[in-house]
Design a protein around this motif. Structure first.
Motif, PDB file in Angstrom:
ATOM      1  N   ASP A  13       0.813  -1.213   0.000  1.00 40.53           N
ATOM      2  CA  ASP A  13       0.000   0.000   0.000  1.00 40.53           C
ATOM      3  C   ASP A  13       0.848   1.265   0.000  1.00 40.53           C
ATOM      4  O   ASP A  13       0.338   2.360  -0.259  1.00 40.53           O
ATOM      5  CB  ASP A  13      -0.923  -0.013   1.222  1.00 40.53           C
ATOM      6  N   TRP A  14       2.123   1.131   0.291  1.00 40.12           N
ATOM      7  CA  TRP A  14       3.028   2.285   0.349  1.00 40.12           C
ATOM      8  C   TRP A  14       3.094   2.988  -0.999  1.00 40.12           C
ATOM      9  O   TRP A  14       3.259   4.201  -1.064  1.00 40.12           O
ATOM     10  CB  TRP A  14       4.413   1.803   0.776  1.00 40.12           C
ATOM     11  N   VAL A  15       2.946   2.248  -2.086  1.00 44.91           N
ATOM     12  CA  VAL A  15       3.018   2.848  -3.421  1.00 44.91           C
ATOM     13  C   VAL A  15       1.897   3.871  -3.599  1.00 44.91           C
ATOM     14  O   VAL A  15       2.130   5.007  -4.020  1.00 44.91           O
ATOM     15  CB  VAL A  15       2.933   1.761  -4.504  1.00 44.91           C
ATOM     16  N   GLY A  16       0.666   3.470  -3.273  1.00 43.18           N
ATOM     17  CA  GLY A  16      -0.449   4.396  -3.401  1.00 43.18           C
ATOM     18  C   GLY A  16      -0.334   5.574  -2.455  1.00 43.18           C
ATOM     19  O   GLY A  16      -0.648   6.720  -2.817  1.00 43.18           O
ATOM     20  N   ALA A  17       0.123   5.308  -1.235  1.00 41.42           N
ATOM     21  CA  ALA A  17       0.290   6.394  -0.264  1.00 41.42           C
ATOM     22  C   ALA A  17       1.343   7.390  -0.740  1.00 41.42           C
ATOM     23  O   ALA A  17       1.211   8.605  -0.541  1.00 41.42           O
ATOM     24  CB  ALA A  17       0.681   5.816   1.092  1.00 41.42           C
ATOM     25  N   SER A  18       2.399   6.876  -1.372  1.00 37.91           N
ATOM     26  CA  SER A  18       3.450   7.754  -1.895  1.00 37.91           C
ATOM     27  C   SER A  18       2.931   8.591  -3.056  1.00 37.91           C
ATOM     28  O   SER A  18       3.258   9.774  -3.189  1.00 37.91           O
ATOM     29  CB  SER A  18       4.653   6.911  -2.333  1.00 37.91           C
TER      30      SER A  18
END
Length: 324
Positions: free
Chosen positions: A121-126
């Protein structure tokens, strides 16, 4: 302040999380990004799995904290309880990162542990931290100019940026990237919320909650997703927010039905993506994450709804925790 107001989407944020009742399981996560300057940022990723016993007592099944420092989205420092995290040094949190995470965690990904959700999920948050930069520039008197080529590049990305969508029309008429200031973010938390600090000024937070309630042959699920932003004064507003509810057939481990609701979205065309959620009805829970990643694209979908639906795969981890 030059925020767009006449073409905004729904602005009705969730005001509270339901309490954990006996037999329920909850996975709650937060990903906080705090910019240090235009290039560097600190990230704090937290997840907690909680099980409510028959008497209502709460048991923490899994608790994960990952701390990182990035330069231009590239990981300079990272720490946490898993020694494999060190292999992410030098990786860029963007395109291709999810494949790196899969290689890192290997067969663990099939069990959908909390660490996998955080890193995936870090990709979307970034990606959505671009909103924070846009907001800071607008409040500082700096507008983001756009060319016809840039508008054409946006057109067709998702329902909110369909070729005839109001946001695309705005950018073409004004040669500027539009920006919305969302509603005030009601504070959320309670049972099963991972501990963390308040969102700092100019920071962004991605918050999730997935509740699973087994009941014989079925298990109800209730998912909540929110992206929020804190301005220079620390006032937190909602950028994106969805809820998804439904049921899982326990015997087949498939989604029998679901309902998606848009709570807060920037553009009036964004809720057009809600119908795409029905495409996973009848699908095996274990297949949802990969299917959405490869098949849910274009103007019938929404990146943030896709991320919400992808997280439903984690219901299998919660059901397994209940069995244990």
């Amino acid at each position: 302040m030059p925020f767009v107001t006449d073409i905004v989407g729904p602005q009705h944020p969730v005001t509270e999380w339901p309490p954990l009742r006996p037999g329920m399981l909850r996975r709650a996560t937060t990903i906080d990004t705090h910019p240090q300057d235009s290039h560097r940022a600190d990230a704090q990723l937290r997840a907690r799995d909680t099980r409510a016993g028959s008497s209502g007592t709460l048991e923490v099944v899994d608790d994960v904290v990952v701390l990182a420092r990035l330069t231009d989205h590239v990981i300079d420092e990272i720490s946490g309880g898993d020694p494999r995290l060190g292999r992410l040094l030098g990786a860029r949190v963007g395109g291709g990162f999810r494949a790196i995470v899969r290689n890192l965690l290997g067969s663990d990904t099939t069990r959908s542990p909390a660490l996998y959700l955080l890193l995936d999920d870090w990709v979307g948050a970034s990606l959505v931290t671009g909103y924070g930069a846009h907001h800071a520039d607008l409040t500082g008197g700096v507008e983001w100019p756009m060319s016809d080529a840039m508008s054409d590049h946006l057109a067709g990305v998702c329902s909110g940026f369909a070729p005839d969508a109001s946001a695309v029309d705005f950018s073409r008429r004004n040669m500027l990237m539009p920006c919305v200031r969302g509603p005030l973010a009601p504070p959320l938390g309670g049972d099963g919320m991972p501990p963390g600090e308040p969102l700092r000024p100019h920071g962004m937070r991605r918050m999730r909650r997935l509740d699973v309630s087994p009941n014989g042959a079925t298990a109800a699920f209730d998912a909540h997703f929110r992206d929020s932003h804190a301005d220079a004064d620390g006032i937190e507003t909602v950028v994106h927010e969805y809820t998804v509810t439904g049921e899982i057939d326990v015997a087949t481990q498939s989604i029998s039905h679901l309902t998606a609701e848009a709570r807060v979205l920037p553009w009036q065309e964004c809720p057009g993506a809600l119908a795409s959620a029905q495409r996973i009805a009848g699908m095996a829970v274990a297949d949802v994450r990969d299917h959405i990643r490869t098949e849910f694209t274009g103007i019938s979908t929404c990146t943030h709804l896709n991320d919400t639906l992808r997280s439903l795969t984690d219901a299998q981890a919660l059901l397994a925790a209940r069995a244990r």
